[in-house]
Every structure is written in C-alpha cells, then in structure tokens.
Design a protein around this motif. Sequence first.
Motif, short mmCIF file in Angstrom:
data_model
loop_
_atom_site.label_atom_id
_atom_site.label_comp_id
_atom_site.label_asym_id
_atom_site.label_seq_id
_atom_site.Cartn_x
_atom_site.Cartn_y
_atom_site.Cartn_z
N UNK A 9 1.27 -1.34 -0.24
CA UNK A 9 0.07 -0.06 -0.26
C UNK A 9 0.76 1.04 0.16
N UNK A 10 2.08 0.98 0.54
CA UNK A 10 2.96 2.46 0.49
C UNK A 10 4.34 1.80 0.61
N UNK A 37 -1.12 8.05 -11.33
CA UNK A 37 -1.93 8.91 -10.35
C UNK A 37 -2.11 9.80 -9.43
N UNK A 42 -5.10 12.69 -12.91
CA UNK A 42 -6.80 12.05 -13.49
C UNK A 42 -5.14 10.12 -13.72
N UNK A 43 -6.07 9.58 -14.04
CA UNK A 43 -5.21 8.67 -14.63
C UNK A 43 -4.54 8.42 -15.97
N UNK A 48 -0.21 -1.58 -20.76
CA UNK A 48 -0.72 -2.57 -20.29
C UNK A 48 0.02 -3.99 -20.97
N UNK A 88 0.88 7.78 -7.03
CA UNK A 88 -0.04 6.29 -6.55
C UNK A 88 -0.14 5.91 -7.79
N UNK A 90 -2.00 2.60 -9.48
CA UNK A 90 -3.47 1.60 -9.61
C UNK A 90 -3.01 0.31 -10.58
N UNK A 102 -13.03 -2.17 -15.89
CA UNK A 102 -12.31 -2.38 -14.98
C UNK A 102 -12.19 -2.55 -13.94
N UNK A 104 -9.98 -2.41 -10.05
CA UNK A 104 -8.90 -1.87 -9.61
C UNK A 104 -8.41 -2.54 -8.73
N UNK A 105 -6.78 -1.96 -8.15
CA UNK A 105 -6.35 -3.26 -7.07
C UNK A 105 -7.08 -1.53 -6.45
N UNK A 106 -6.34 -1.42 -5.16
CA UNK A 106 -6.30 -0.36 -3.76
C UNK A 106 -4.70 1.02 -3.99
#
Lengths: 113, 113
Positions: A9-10, A37, A42-43, A48, A88, A90, A102, A104-106
Amino acid sequence: DVKVTQSSRYLVKRTGEKVFLECVQDMDHENMFWYRQDPGLGLRLIYFSYDVKMKEKGDIPEGYSVSREKKERFSLILESASTNQTSMYLCASIAGTGNSPLHFGNGTRLTVT
Amino acid sequence: LAKTTQPISMDSYEGQEVNITCSHNNIATNDYITWYQQFPSQGPRFIIQGYKTKVTNEVASLFIPADRKSSTLSLPRVSLSDTAVYYCLVGAGQGDSNYQLIWGAGSKLIIKP
C-alpha cells in the motif's frame, strides 16, 4: 468476488533504487494495466498487457518497464527511481470483451526521496 | 480519440439527487461509457456502464442522449458516504492488443449534512 491485489500500500524508496510493484488478479483476465494517478492529472496509462509476455506502451512509459510471466501477475519496474515518480500507482485488469469494466487494486503510494 | 470533460468539483446535500455530466464529443461508434467512483486511498470502483439511452442499477442511473456526445451520471438521494471522486471513462477494447480508454479528470463530489 473479483480481486486485484497490489503487494504494497505504501513504499518509500531512495533515488536511483530499482523498484518493483507487484499486482495479482484472481479472475483469469487476459488484460492488465498499470496507471499512475497524480492530483489534477487523473489516471495516466503507463503500460498494459494483453497476454502473457505481451505488453504495449501507454501514454507515459518513460522510466518504467513491465513484466508478465504468468497470466495472473503483472509487475511494474522502475529501473532507477526518481523523485518525479512519486505517485499513486494503480493496477487494473479486465476480461477480454470490449465493454467489460476495469477492476482496480487499492493502489500503491510510492514516495521517492 | 474521444476526449472527456467533466466538472472538477461539485457540492450537494444529503437526500438530494446529484447529476454529473461528462462531455465526449468525439466518441467512437464502438465506445462504451463507464463511470467509476473513487474514495481516498482506494482504487476506482465500477458504478455503471452504458452505450445509449438510459441504464439504471441499484446505485445510479446513466443517461445518454441519442448523439452520445455526453452522458449524465445520476445519484439518487445522496448520503455523506457518496463523497468521492467520480470518473467518466469512454472507450472499449478494439481487439486483444488495442485498448482505447479515455479517462476524464474526475469530479470531486462533496456531500454536506
């Protein structure tokens, strides 16, 4: 239920370090994505993958690479971390059909000092 | 490629209906419109998807006019827990190696008591 898991997460890393961000999905999805992000931006798509060992550059691939050795796992690699890669990150996956949503993970919040 | 434009932020009050509009003037024939919700420190979560006219599920409605150049996410009777960022996404898979997904910058919705 659908699950996309990001290993951390971090993370706090130093400039110049090699960083691995791991993502695993349990839905047997063909396609996986890495986004970053940032506030106000935005994203943005980094890379991919549409199959094992297959990858395509996204909008901002510079400074990043990816690895997909198994269908369920998609790794993002920062070869030499820099402070402008603080963000961040994602991970997402999607089934092969065109209009699937889609998942997503956290997210992993990476700080490069 | 379609470009999406949505309001940066908006406020509302508990119990009200909230409408968030996304503009996508260059939407392609194959593109779907999908909305996601994101809370702090979490990945975006799928809310609703549509191609044309109106779609309704247990949490929201999506209105798409005949020309498909815009879409409106409608949240009925919002509560404080609906405070989040809402993203509009336009696109679809065009094949195994060609995903064209265009994200809006996100609309920060703040619900007041």
